[in-house]
Design a protein around this motif. Structure first.
Motif, mmCIF file in Angstrom:
data_model
loop_
_atom_site.group_PDB
_atom_site.id
_atom_site.type_symbol
_atom_site.label_atom_id
_atom_site.label_comp_id
_atom_site.label_asym_id
_atom_site.label_seq_id
_atom_site.Cartn_x
_atom_site.Cartn_y
_atom_site.Cartn_z
ATOM 1 N N VAL A 3 0.810 -1.222 0.000
ATOM 2 C CA VAL A 3 0.000 0.000 0.000
ATOM 3 C C VAL A 3 0.847 1.277 0.000
ATOM 4 O O VAL A 3 0.323 2.368 -0.142
ATOM 5 N N PHE A 4 2.157 1.126 0.148
ATOM 6 C CA PHE A 4 3.007 2.320 0.230
ATOM 7 C C PHE A 4 4.430 1.957 -0.174
ATOM 8 O O PHE A 4 4.959 0.933 0.252
ATOM 9 N N VAL A 5 5.006 2.800 -1.026
ATOM 10 C CA VAL A 5 6.410 2.629 -1.413
ATOM 11 C C VAL A 5 7.102 3.979 -1.292
ATOM 12 O O VAL A 5 6.609 4.980 -1.818
ATOM 13 N N GLU A 6 8.212 4.014 -0.558
ATOM 14 C CA GLU A 6 8.993 5.253 -0.441
ATOM 15 C C GLU A 6 10.352 5.031 -1.077
ATOM 16 O O GLU A 6 11.114 4.174 -0.636
ATOM 17 N N LEU A 7 10.628 5.822 -2.126
ATOM 18 C CA LEU A 7 11.868 5.662 -2.885
ATOM 19 C C LEU A 7 12.854 6.763 -2.509
ATOM 20 O O LEU A 7 12.441 7.852 -2.100
ATOM 21 N N PRO A 8 14.164 6.495 -2.639
ATOM 22 C CA PRO A 8 15.149 7.518 -2.246
ATOM 23 C C PRO A 8 15.313 8.597 -3.314
ATOM 24 O O PRO A 8 14.887 8.434 -4.451
ATOM 25 N N GLU A 9 15.946 9.700 -2.910
ATOM 26 C CA GLU A 9 16.370 10.734 -3.870
ATOM 27 C C GLU A 9 17.585 10.193 -4.610
ATOM 28 O O GLU A 9 18.438 9.547 -3.998
ATOM 29 N N VAL A 10 17.663 10.465 -5.897
ATOM 30 C CA VAL A 10 18.838 10.018 -6.643
ATOM 31 C C VAL A 10 19.557 11.219 -7.245
ATOM 32 O O VAL A 10 18.934 12.261 -7.453
ATOM 33 N N PRO A 11 20.874 11.098 -7.538
ATOM 34 C CA PRO A 11 21.710 9.915 -7.289
ATOM 35 C C PRO A 11 22.063 9.782 -5.803
ATOM 36 O O PRO A 11 22.033 10.762 -5.067
ATOM 37 N N MET A 12 22.387 8.547 -5.404
ATOM 38 C CA MET A 12 22.675 8.264 -4.007
ATOM 39 C C MET A 12 23.718 7.156 -3.962
ATOM 40 O O MET A 12 23.526 6.095 -4.560
ATOM 41 N N THR A 13 24.811 7.435 -3.274
ATOM 42 C CA THR A 13 25.862 6.427 -3.143
ATOM 43 C C THR A 13 25.536 5.521 -1.962
ATOM 44 O O THR A 13 25.190 6.015 -0.885
ATOM 45 N N VAL A 14 25.583 4.218 -2.181
ATOM 46 C CA VAL A 14 25.156 3.285 -1.138
ATOM 47 C C VAL A 14 26.184 2.190 -0.897
ATOM 48 O O VAL A 14 27.003 1.880 -1.758
ATOM 49 N N THR A 15 26.104 1.634 0.300
ATOM 50 C CA THR A 15 26.915 0.476 0.672
ATOM 51 C C THR A 15 25.959 -0.695 0.823
ATOM 52 O O THR A 15 24.804 -0.503 1.235
ATOM 53 N N LYS A 16 26.447 -1.871 0.462
ATOM 54 C CA LYS A 16 25.625 -3.085 0.601
ATOM 55 C C LYS A 16 24.923 -3.111 1.960
ATOM 56 O O LYS A 16 25.539 -2.795 2.975
ATOM 57 N N ASP A 17 23.646 -3.462 1.957
ATOM 58 C CA ASP A 17 22.790 -3.585 3.145
ATOM 59 C C ASP A 17 22.270 -2.251 3.697
ATOM 60 O O ASP A 17 21.582 -2.231 4.707
ATOM 61 N N ASP A 18 22.601 -1.123 3.041
ATOM 62 C CA ASP A 18 21.933 0.136 3.399
ATOM 63 C C ASP A 18 20.438 -0.006 3.106
ATOM 64 O O ASP A 18 20.047 -0.644 2.122
ATOM 65 N N ILE A 52 13.860 -2.423 1.826
ATOM 66 C CA ILE A 52 14.614 -3.056 0.748
ATOM 67 C C ILE A 52 16.048 -2.550 0.884
ATOM 68 O O ILE A 52 16.290 -1.344 0.944
ATOM 69 N N LEU A 53 16.987 -3.494 0.952
ATOM 70 C CA LEU A 53 18.384 -3.137 1.202
ATOM 71 C C LEU A 53 19.158 -3.058 -0.112
ATOM 72 O O LEU A 53 18.794 -3.719 -1.089
ATOM 73 N N ALA A 54 20.245 -2.269 -0.092
ATOM 74 C CA ALA A 54 21.132 -2.241 -1.256
ATOM 75 C C ALA A 54 21.789 -3.618 -1.370
ATOM 76 O O ALA A 54 22.416 -4.084 -0.426
ATOM 77 N N PRO A 55 21.670 -4.272 -2.528
ATOM 78 C CA PRO A 55 22.240 -5.618 -2.655
ATOM 79 C C PRO A 55 23.756 -5.594 -2.860
ATOM 80 O O PRO A 55 24.421 -6.607 -2.665
ATOM 81 N N LEU A 56 24.281 -4.434 -3.258
ATOM 82 C CA LEU A 56 25.705 -4.300 -3.599
ATOM 83 C C LEU A 56 26.150 -2.877 -3.277
ATOM 84 O O LEU A 56 25.318 -1.985 -3.125
ATOM 85 N N ASP A 57 27.454 -2.653 -3.235
ATOM 86 C CA ASP A 57 27.973 -1.278 -3.171
ATOM 87 C C ASP A 57 27.766 -0.624 -4.531
ATOM 88 O O ASP A 57 27.890 -1.299 -5.562
ATOM 89 N N GLY A 58 27.506 0.669 -4.548
ATOM 90 C CA GLY A 58 27.369 1.341 -5.839
ATOM 91 C C GLY A 58 26.617 2.641 -5.722
ATOM 92 O O GLY A 58 26.518 3.229 -4.640
ATOM 93 N N GLU A 59 26.052 3.089 -6.843
ATOM 94 C CA GLU A 59 25.326 4.350 -6.877
ATOM 95 C C GLU A 59 23.930 4.100 -7.458
ATOM 96 O O GLU A 59 23.789 3.507 -8.521
#
Lengths: 375, 119
Positions: free
Chosen positions: B33-48, B62-69
């Motif tokens: 019933v609800f989805v909140e998405l991040p602002e992009v671009p965003m640098t992330v580390t796995k499991d953020d 939902i976690l970042a599956p990998l390091d990246g952007e």
């Protein structure tokens, strides 16, 4: 799931593909293959069948044989007018404690020579003990251990049940009747916990599966789980004991003042005389410091139980959400909770803390969806 | 398609990694019933924690599956969260990531591994 009770409909739930969860000491269906959202919408548009056999069913028998004696005895535990309740009529009530809090909420019905009481599953042992202790002198407390309770709710409930028992169509909201349905002796009330028209049917365990199957055979009737039961009652603005009311919340704080009839209020024929009357009557006269209100979050993020409520510019909370979810019929998140009375006026914009962010939420009238009762 | 034990799927499209949740996860969650998405671009580390989704039952991350952007998000999902149930592995992707070395995907679960994991 060891040590959990099962209702007589357990095997039927499994056959219908239910996902079972532990709830108040019972293994109960949280949803069927239809899913929570569609089950909710189906109940509002057609009819839903709920197994609420976990609830406690108790009969209060006056030893004198006179309803009045049982009614007056029960009035010592609840702030409602039991004596003045018409025969074959049902009424909402709550057991209060000495501090003016609510020990449980319940339905009671005048059955002529006895009172039929339905209480919450999680509280039933305590409720039975309370009634035995306080009413035992003038009444015999009979626990109906071997009876199931089915709820049929929604705009198609009347037509579906009337096929099996035509007289239910004549009942008005909160009427109670004894009748034979599909060969089984039943106690039927026109009431429920969804904000819809509908019925609750007390039936012997041995007849419960046949009755449930007979109702489910109707094309408009789907089985509905606890998930949708919760979102339906939330849209209807109805309290869940343990969440929205508990031993610390008074009926006045809980906005249940309507349930306390004139006869039990200050100046009434039987003023007070229930546990916590001092606090409850005082709050009635002078107001309570907090009140249960409807809360409409702006946007789509649900504000769930435990969400703290603030006013702009202050980091001291002024309230807390006690129930919150997405309302499938109103198509938006809805919550209820307690806020300080000075911020409880409808239309007041407050802030709810969701994942560290303060999001606007407006105090709103309840129910969020108007009740559809047949008066 | 690759999978994680967090019930995400990953698919490479135009050198970007597209991420969503599996049909199994969407079934377990119930109606979203609800989805909140991040602002992009965003640098992330796995499991953020990247995305918040709420179903009729509860909130999940939902976690970042990998390091990246994270370079792109599926903005229409915020208005139509039910897509997560209707088409979890197609239309209802959550975000696209740029990662340095696509070969790290080789270490993730393949379809057979994932099916074994949820069995």
């Amino acid at each position: 799931m060891p040590d959990l009770n099962r209702t007589p409909l357990f095997d039927l739930h499994i056959e219908l593909g239910a996902k079972m969860v532990p709830f108040a000491g019972y293994e109960l269906p949280v949803q069927y293959p239809l899913g929570v959202m569609k089950e909710h919408l189906h109940t509002r548009s057609a009819a839903g069948l709920f197994d609420v056999s976990h609830m406690g069913q108790v009969v209060v028998w006056p030893k004198s044989g006179k309803y009045e004696d049982a009614a007056l005895a029960l009035e010592s535990l609840v702030p409602v007018n039991v004596l003045g309740l018409g025969e074959k009529r049902q009424r909402y009530a709550m057991f209060t404690n000495e501090a003016g809090g609510i020990e449980d909420d319940l339905m009671l019905a005048n059955m002529g020579d006895h009172i039929f009481v339905v209480v919450n599953a999680a509280c039933k042992e305590a409720d039975i003990a309370r009634m035995q202790t306080h009413l035992g002198e003038s009444c015999r407390i009979e626990v109906l251990q071997y009876r199931a309770l089915l709820a049929l709710q929604g705009p198609a409930a009347e037509a579906a049940l009337a096929l099996l028992a035509p007289s239910v169509a004549e009942m008005a909201f909160m009427d109670v009747a004894e009748m034979t349905i599909a060969g089984a002796e039943c106690v039927v009330s026109r009431s429920g916990y969804t904000g819809e028209d509908g019925y609750e049917i007390s039936v012997a365990n041995s007849n419960a599966v046949d009755l449930a199957r007979a109702l489910l055979a109707h094309p408009d009737v789907e089985p509905i789980g606890l998930g949708a039961r919760d979102s339906l009652r939330l849209e209807a603005g109805l309290c869940l004991y343990g969440n929205d009311i508990d031993a610390t919340t008074s009926p006045i704080e809980a906005a249940l003042t309507w349930a306390i009839q004139k006869a039990r209020r200050a100046g009434g024929d039987r003023e007070g005389g229930f546990p916590g009357a001092d606090r409850i009557l005082d709050e009635m006269a002078n107001g309570a410091s907090r009140r249960r209100v409807g809360l409409l979050p702006e946007g789509r993020a649900p504000m769930r139980e435990g969400t703290r409520i603030f006013v702009e510019g202050s980091d001291t909370p002024v309230g807390i959400v006690t129930s919150g979810a997405f309302g499938p019929t109103v198509e938006r998140p809805v919550s209820m909770g307690y806020v300080e009375t000075s911020h409880a006026e409808v239309g007041t914009v407050l802030l709810g803390e969701v994942r560290g962010k303060l999001l606007p939420v407006t105090v709103a009238e309840m129910p969020f969806r108007p009740a559809q009762f047949k008066r | 398609m690759k999978y994680t034990e967090e019930h995400e799927w990953l698919r490479v499209e135009d050198d970007l990694v597209v991420v969503g949740i599996t049909a199994h996860a969407s079934e377990q969650l119930g109606d979203v019933v609800f989805v909140e998405l991040p602002e992009v671009p965003m640098t992330v580390t796995k499991d953020d924690e990247i995305v918040v989704i709420e179903s009729v039952k509860a909130a999940s991350d939902i976690l970042a599956p990998l390091d990246g952007e994270i370079v792109e998000v599926n903005s229409p999902l915020a208005d139509e969260p039910g897509k997560v149930n209707d088409d979890p592995t197609g239309d209802a992707w959550f975000f696209k990531m740029k990662i340095e070395d696509l070969s790290v995907l080789d270490e993730l679960l393949d379809e057979a591994d994932y099916n074994k994991f949820i069995a």
